[in-house]
Design a protein around this motif. Structure first.
Motif, PDB file in Angstrom:
ATOM      1  N   GLN A   1      -4.766   0.167 -12.701  1.00 31.29           N
ATOM      2  CA  GLN A   1      -5.665   1.141 -12.247  1.00 31.29           C
ATOM      3  C   GLN A   1      -5.544   1.750 -11.489  1.00 31.29           C
ATOM      4  O   GLN A   1      -5.544   3.218 -10.611  1.00 31.29           O
ATOM      5  N   LEU A   2      -4.791   0.929 -10.735  1.00 29.58           N
ATOM      6  CA  LEU A   2      -4.474   1.779  -8.693  1.00 29.58           C
ATOM      7  C   LEU A   2      -3.253   1.799  -8.872  1.00 29.58           C
ATOM      8  O   LEU A   2      -3.000   2.749  -7.821  1.00 29.58           O
ATOM      9  N   HIS A   3      -2.238   1.019 -10.065  1.00 28.54           N
ATOM     10  CA  HIS A   3      -0.742   0.968  -9.845  1.00 28.54           C
ATOM     11  C   HIS A   3      -0.010   1.048 -10.534  1.00 28.54           C
ATOM     12  O   HIS A   3      -0.681   0.030 -12.345  1.00 28.54           O
ATOM     13  N   PRO A   4       0.896   1.760 -11.253  1.00 36.01           N
ATOM     14  CA  PRO A   4       1.185   1.577 -12.707  1.00 36.01           C
ATOM     15  C   PRO A   4       1.521   0.643 -13.164  1.00 36.01           C
ATOM     16  O   PRO A   4       1.853  -0.660 -14.106  1.00 36.01           O
ATOM     17  N   GLU A   5       2.331  -0.699 -12.093  1.00 38.85           N
ATOM     18  CA  GLU A   5       3.153  -2.082 -12.278  1.00 38.85           C
ATOM     19  C   GLU A   5       2.062  -3.172 -11.988  1.00 38.85           C
ATOM     20  O   GLU A   5       1.974  -4.391 -12.007  1.00 38.85           O
ATOM     21  N   GLY A   6       1.131  -2.610 -11.481  1.00 38.82           N
ATOM     22  CA  GLY A   6      -0.377  -3.469 -11.781  1.00 38.82           C
ATOM     23  C   GLY A   6      -0.415  -4.925 -10.952  1.00 38.82           C
ATOM     24  O   GLY A   6       0.459  -5.038 -10.403  1.00 38.82           O
ATOM     25  N   GLU A   7      -0.638  -5.584 -12.690  1.00 41.37           N
ATOM     26  CA  GLU A   7      -0.115  -7.395 -12.493  1.00 41.37           C
ATOM     27  C   GLU A   7       1.238  -7.669 -11.884  1.00 41.37           C
ATOM     28  O   GLU A   7       1.766  -8.276 -11.172  1.00 41.37           O
ATOM     29  N   ILE A   8       2.248  -6.755 -12.541  1.00 43.81           N
ATOM     30  CA  ILE A   8       3.248  -6.637 -12.134  1.00 43.81           C
ATOM     31  C   ILE A   8       3.800  -6.897 -11.178  1.00 43.81           C
ATOM     32  O   ILE A   8       4.375  -7.847 -10.589  1.00 43.81           O
ATOM     33  N   ALA A   9       3.440  -6.438 -10.880  1.00 45.04           N
ATOM     34  CA  ALA A   9       3.679  -5.810  -8.759  1.00 45.04           C
ATOM     35  C   ALA A   9       3.043  -6.934  -8.047  1.00 45.04           C
ATOM     36  O   ALA A   9       4.027  -7.421  -7.328  1.00 45.04           O
ATOM     37  N   ALA A  10       1.910  -7.590  -8.235  1.00 43.12           N
ATOM     38  CA  ALA A  10       1.340  -8.449  -7.026  1.00 43.12           C
ATOM     39  C   ALA A  10       2.026  -9.504  -7.445  1.00 43.12           C
ATOM     40  O   ALA A  10       2.357 -11.064  -6.838  1.00 43.12           O
TER      41      ALA A  10
ATOM     42  N   ALA B   1      -4.489  -7.459  -1.353  1.00 41.58           N
ATOM     43  CA  ALA B   1      -3.546  -7.873  -2.381  1.00 41.58           C
ATOM     44  C   ALA B   1      -3.633  -6.368  -3.102  1.00 41.58           C
ATOM     45  O   ALA B   1      -1.900  -5.541  -3.208  1.00 41.58           O
ATOM     46  N   PHE B   2      -4.912  -5.422  -2.789  1.00 43.25           N
ATOM     47  CA  PHE B   2      -4.542  -4.379  -3.678  1.00 43.25           C
ATOM     48  C   PHE B   2      -4.488  -2.518  -1.942  1.00 43.25           C
ATOM     49  O   PHE B   2      -3.612  -1.895  -3.075  1.00 43.25           O
ATOM     50  N   TRP B   3      -4.933  -3.138  -0.993  1.00 38.56           N
ATOM     51  CA  TRP B   3      -4.033  -2.142  -0.074  1.00 38.56           C
ATOM     52  C   TRP B   3      -2.247  -2.523   0.087  1.00 38.56           C
ATOM     53  O   TRP B   3      -1.942  -1.496   0.286  1.00 38.56           O
TER      54      TRP B   3
ATOM     55  N   LYS C   1       5.337 -10.421  -8.628  1.00 38.08           N
ATOM     56  CA  LYS C   1       6.726 -10.028  -8.461  1.00 38.08           C
ATOM     57  C   LYS C   1       6.723 -10.193  -6.609  1.00 38.08           C
ATOM     58  O   LYS C   1       6.719 -10.652  -6.265  1.00 38.08           O
ATOM     59  N   GLY C   2       5.799  -9.506  -5.494  1.00 41.41           N
ATOM     60  CA  GLY C   2       5.624  -9.494  -4.470  1.00 41.41           C
ATOM     61  C   GLY C   2       5.195 -10.735  -4.173  1.00 41.41           C
ATOM     62  O   GLY C   2       5.577 -11.712  -3.552  1.00 41.41           O
ATOM     63  N   ALA C   3       4.047 -11.807  -4.957  1.00 38.91           N
ATOM     64  CA  ALA C   3       3.785 -13.041  -4.520  1.00 38.91           C
ATOM     65  C   ALA C   3       4.893 -13.797  -4.168  1.00 38.91           C
ATOM     66  O   ALA C   3       5.953 -14.813  -3.711  1.00 38.91           O
ATOM     67  N   GLY C   4       5.951 -13.520  -5.779  1.00 36.34           N
ATOM     68  CA  GLY C   4       6.746 -14.971  -5.794  1.00 36.34           C
ATOM     69  C   GLY C   4       8.434 -14.525  -4.512  1.00 36.34           C
ATOM     70  O   GLY C   4       8.597 -15.479  -4.324  1.00 36.34           O
ATOM     71  N   MET C   5       8.277 -13.404  -4.856  1.00 36.19           N
ATOM     72  CA  MET C   5       8.931 -12.790  -3.221  1.00 36.19           C
ATOM     73  C   MET C   5       8.844 -13.045  -2.182  1.00 36.19           C
ATOM     74  O   MET C   5       9.908 -13.753  -0.980  1.00 36.19           O
ATOM     75  N   SER C   6       7.385 -13.449  -2.003  1.00 36.91           N
ATOM     76  CA  SER C   6       7.254 -14.110  -0.444  1.00 36.91           C
ATOM     77  C   SER C   6       6.987 -15.617  -0.604  1.00 36.91           C
ATOM     78  O   SER C   6       7.319 -16.306   0.123  1.00 36.91           O
ATOM     79  N   GLY C   7       6.809 -16.524  -1.486  1.00 43.45           N
ATOM     80  CA  GLY C   7       6.826 -17.388  -1.921  1.00 43.45           C
ATOM     81  C   GLY C   7       5.693 -18.008  -2.386  1.00 43.45           C
ATOM     82  O   GLY C   7       5.126 -19.492  -1.281  1.00 43.45           O
TER      83      GLY C   7
ATOM     84  N   GLN D   1       2.409   0.315  -1.402  1.00 42.72           N
ATOM     85  CA  GLN D   1       4.149   0.124  -1.515  1.00 42.72           C
ATOM     86  C   GLN D   1       4.652  -0.699  -3.198  1.00 42.72           C
ATOM     87  O   GLN D   1       5.509  -1.728  -2.644  1.00 42.72           O
ATOM     88  N   GLY D   2       3.352  -0.777  -3.561  1.00 42.67           N
ATOM     89  CA  GLY D   2       3.858  -1.755  -4.781  1.00 42.67           C
ATOM     90  C   GLY D   2       4.310  -3.730  -4.264  1.00 42.67           C
ATOM     91  O   GLY D   2       3.573  -4.083  -3.872  1.00 42.67           O
ATOM     92  N   ALA D   3       5.179  -3.401  -5.506  1.00 39.78           N
ATOM     93  CA  ALA D   3       5.484  -5.705  -5.447  1.00 39.78           C
ATOM     94  C   ALA D   3       5.668  -5.709  -3.537  1.00 39.78           C
ATOM     95  O   ALA D   3       5.309  -6.523  -2.689  1.00 39.78           O
ATOM     96  N   GLU D   4       6.853  -4.699  -2.978  1.00 42.78           N
ATOM     97  CA  GLU D   4       6.856  -4.726  -1.339  1.00 42.78           C
ATOM     98  C   GLU D   4       5.774  -4.372  -0.520  1.00 42.78           C
ATOM     99  O   GLU D   4       5.654  -4.875   0.436  1.00 42.78           O
ATOM    100  N   GLY D   5       3.956  -4.061  -1.025  1.00 39.34           N
ATOM    101  CA  GLY D   5       3.397  -4.202   0.257  1.00 39.34           C
ATOM    102  C   GLY D   5       3.086  -5.288   0.119  1.00 39.34           C
ATOM    103  O   GLY D   5       1.893  -5.811   1.292  1.00 39.34           O
ATOM    104  N   VAL D   6       2.953  -6.267  -1.798  1.00 42.22           N
ATOM    105  CA  VAL D   6       1.838  -6.700  -1.554  1.00 42.22           C
ATOM    106  C   VAL D   6       2.582  -7.867  -0.742  1.00 42.22           C
ATOM    107  O   VAL D   6       2.516  -8.688  -0.285  1.00 42.22           O
TER     108      VAL D   6
END
Ligand SMILES: Cc1cc2nc3c(=O)[nH]c(=O)nc-3n(C[C@H](O)[C@H](O)[C@H](O)COP(=O)(O)O)c2cc1C
Length: 364
Positions: free
Chosen positions: A83-92, A310-312, A94-100, A317-322
């Motif tokens: 509801q916050l972002h079109p990529e929602g849980e996908i972005a979360a 994670a919402f912030w 991705k962001g977690a994975g990118m950060s390790g 910035q979507g996954a990059e922001g996470v």
């Protein structure tokens, strides 16, 4: 504005999203006293730095039920991201994975269990809200076959607490953005647009409460580790061990369920002392700095989760922001490790933190 701290990220996120959505994310139960206490009590804790130790090479990695993560800060399960972002849980994810690190997908996800697994490059937990045996069996089976590494059963919602800001704003959830877990079985979906959801959506015939005695049944559905989220007392932590859970998350849901409880961090040390090595103990509620995470580890947590940050990140910035949010916390955590004279997580000791004498020592 350059984002250098989570406080900056919070401000930037607030400027980007509608105020009712902001209130939904930031809100907590009733007077929001517990939410406030979660953050304030971290300020009671202080660290004891130690110098002239060679901390030039540091390793922040750890394992979560055998799965490696690069640093001990993970993303808590929290519905509403789509509801916050079109990529929602996908972005979360991705962001977690990118950060390790690890992402815990909530039952109330806008995307399916499989869609999230496809994009995740780090480990995943599946957070389960139980309401009915058939639905739980369906979800647990899907999570297992999609490669999730643990089932995280949230137990602190026997009912839900009104978020008064949502009531005043007449905030409406968009059910289609919360029911991704039930794509193949829409009749199982229960998320509605009502402001204070409850189990009243279930008829007494459909609703099957879960109790300590029935955890055996849940465990019989899968060989994945079972983590119980929402533990606030020594009593319940010991019962988790007794009834065969593999881990717990000491959490008060970011103050979103019952109000007027202790902060989560006040309960952590008595709990880790009581359970010893019998459970993997994780922590959430109120982590806003790497130093908060460091002090939670000194008090015995194996790792911590963040919810609202994670919402912030995602709003910014979507996954990059996470990823940005996690990278800030990781860097702050790393500095605490170095300042306190440690090279890796196994060296962290309780002596690196001062617990105020007025904190409760006996939590029933
Ligand atoms: C908007 C929002 C939705 C949440 N939804 C869930 C959920 O569906 N399941 C769950 O176990 N916890 C949920 N939580 C609680 C988080 O998992 C976590 O316990 C909490 O946010 C930690 O506190 P923090 O926000 O201070 O980091 C939610 C939290 C927020 C802010």
């Amino acid at each position: 504005m350059d984002i250098v701290s989570l406080a900056d990220l919070k401000q930037a996120a607030k400027e980007k999203i509608p105020s009712d959505l902001w209130d939904f994310i930031e809100g907590a139960a009733f007077d929001e006293v517990t939410k406030q206490r979660n953050e304030e009590k971290f300020l009671d804790l202080t660290m004891n730095p130690n110098f002239l130790i060679d901390v030039g090479t540091r390793n922040l990695s750890t394992t979560v039920f055998g799965k490696k993560i690069d640093f001990p800060i993970m993303i808590a399960p929290a519905g509403g991201k789509r509801q916050l972002h079109p990529e929602g849980e996908i972005a979360a994810a991705k962001g977690a994975g990118m950060s390790g690190t690890l992402y815990a997908l909530p039952t109330a996800s806008g995307f399916s269990i499989e869609e999230v697994a496809e994009v995740a490059s780090g480990p995943l937990w599946f957070q389960l809200y139980h309401s009915n045996d058939e639905i739980t069996e369906f979800l647990v089976t899907k999570a297992k076959s999609a490669g999730y590494s643990a089932i995280c059963l949230t137990v602190d919602g026997p009912t839900s607490a009104p978020k008064e800001k949502d009531l005043r704003n007449n905030f409406r959830r968009k059910p289609e953005l919360y029911n991704g877990s039930f794509r193949e079985r829409p009749e199982f979906a229960r998320s509605t647009d009502i402001i204070v959801p409850d189990f009243s959506d279930f008829s007494p015939e459909e609703y099957q409460g879960l109790t300590w005695e029935r955890l055996d049944w849940l465990k019989s559905l899968t060989n994945l580790p079972l983590v119980i989220k929402g533990i606030r007392t020594v009593r319940d932590a010991l019962l988790c061990a007794e009834y065969g859970a593999d881990g717990i998350v000491v959490s008060n849901h970011g103050g979103r369920q019952i109000d007027r409880t202790l902060s989560s961090i006040e309960t952590l040390y008595p709990i880790t002392q009581a359970v010893g090595e019998n459970l993997e103990v994780y922590f959430d509620s109120g982590i806003r700095r790497g130093s908060d995470a460091f002090m939670a580890l000194a008090l015995g947590a194996r790792g911590v989760f963040v919810g609202r940050p994670a919402f912030w990140g995602m709003a910014y910035q979507g996954a990059e922001g996470v990823k940005l949010m996690l990278d800030i916390l990781k860097s702050e955590f790393d500095r605490c490790l170095a300042f306190c004279g440690y090279r890796n997580l196994s060296e962290i000791e309780i002596g690196s933190v001062n617990i105020p004498t007025h904190w409760p020592v006996n939590i029933p």
